[in-house]
Design a protein around this motif. Structure first.
Motif, PDB file in Angstrom:
ATOM      1  N   VAL A  17       0.932  -1.401   0.130  1.00  0.00           N
ATOM      2  CA  VAL A  17       0.053  -0.240   0.054  1.00  0.00           C
ATOM      3  C   VAL A  17       1.358   1.490   0.313  1.00  0.00           C
ATOM      4  N   ASP A  18       1.897   1.086   1.108  1.00  0.00           N
ATOM      5  CA  ASP A  18       3.165   2.615   1.261  1.00  0.00           C
ATOM      6  C   ASP A  18       3.811   1.467   1.406  1.00  0.00           C
ATOM      7  N   ARG A  25      -1.034   9.404   7.947  1.00  0.00           N
ATOM      8  CA  ARG A  25      -1.642   8.003   7.406  1.00  0.00           C
ATOM      9  C   ARG A  25      -1.430   6.991   8.319  1.00  0.00           C
ATOM     10  N   GLU A 101      -6.642  -1.403   3.991  1.00  0.00           N
ATOM     11  CA  GLU A 101      -5.968  -0.533   3.495  1.00  0.00           C
ATOM     12  C   GLU A 101      -5.832  -0.323   2.524  1.00  0.00           C
ATOM     13  N   ASP A 105      -6.613   3.234   1.080  1.00  0.00           N
ATOM     14  CA  ASP A 105      -5.591   3.694   0.295  1.00  0.00           C
ATOM     15  C   ASP A 105      -6.458   4.015  -1.152  1.00  0.00           C
TER      16      ASP A 105
END
Length: 167
Positions: A17-18, A25, A101, A105
C-alpha cells in the motif's frame, strides 16, 4: 530523476500500500486491534510492576511506588503506541493482511487524483531533501527498539504505481 532507494521491488505476500507511509497516514489506518494492543501495553506495564511489588515488596513507601507506577504507565503507553504503529506499517508494506488498508488507500488517493492534487501531499522542501527524509525514515519502524523515527515529510517515494489511482 527522483532520488530514492529501490522500493519498487518489495517482495511481500500482500500488495504494498505504501512503502514509506507518512505519520498521519499511519494514524488514520489504526484498527481496533491496534488500539487494543496499545491499551493493553499501557495497562500491562504498571500492572506487572505492581504484581512484582506484591510478590517481593521493596518497602520503598507509597510516594516512590506511586512515581514508579506513573513512569511504568508512561513507558507502557509509549511502547504500546510504537507496537501499534509498527503493526500498521507492516500492513502498509504488505507484510501482513491489508485488505482494509488497500480499500482506504484506493478511495483516498483516487479522490485526490480526481481533484488533481498531489497524491502524497505537497512539500516545499527540495527534491534532494525529500529523498534524504525518505531514506532516513524507510524501514525505521523495524528499528524502534534503537530509536523511534517517523516520516513527517511529504515526498513522492512510496513504492507504488501512481497511475492506478488515475483510472
Amino acid at each position: 530523476m527522483p532520488i530514492s532507494s529501490d522500493v519498487n521491488n518489495l517482495n511481500a505476500p500482500f500488495p504494498v500500500v505504501d512503502a514509506d507511509p507518512h505519520f498521519s497516514r499511519v494514524l488514520r489506518n489504526l484498527r481496533t486491534q491496534d488500539y487494543i494492543l496499545w491499551g493493553g501495553a499501557t495497562a500491562f506495564a504498571p500492572g506487572a510492576l505492581y504484581g512484582m511489588e506484591l510478590a517481593d515488596p521493596t518497602k520503598t513507601g507509597r510516594v516512590l511506588m506511586r512515581s514508579s507506577l506513573r513512569l511504568a504507565t508512561w513507558l507502557g503507553f509509549a511502547g504500546g503506541f510504537l507496537l501499534a504503529y509498527q503493526n500498521v506499517s507492516l500492513r502498509m508494506w504488505g507484510w501482513k493482511e491489508n485488505s482494509a488498508e488497500q480499500a482506504q488507500d484506493k478511495a483516498e488517493l483516487s479522490q485526490l487524483a480526481k481533484e488533481g492534487k498531489p497524491l502524497y501531499g505537497e512539500s516545499d522542501l527540495p527534491e534532494y531533501i525529500q529523498g534524504v527524509a525518505h531514506r532516513n525514515s524507510m524501514w525505521s519502524q523495524l528499528k524502534f527498539g534503537v530509536m523511534p523515527w517517523f516520516n513527517f515529510v511529504n515526498h513522492p517515494f512510496h513504492g507504488t504505481d501512481a497511475s492506478k489511482y488515475k483510472e
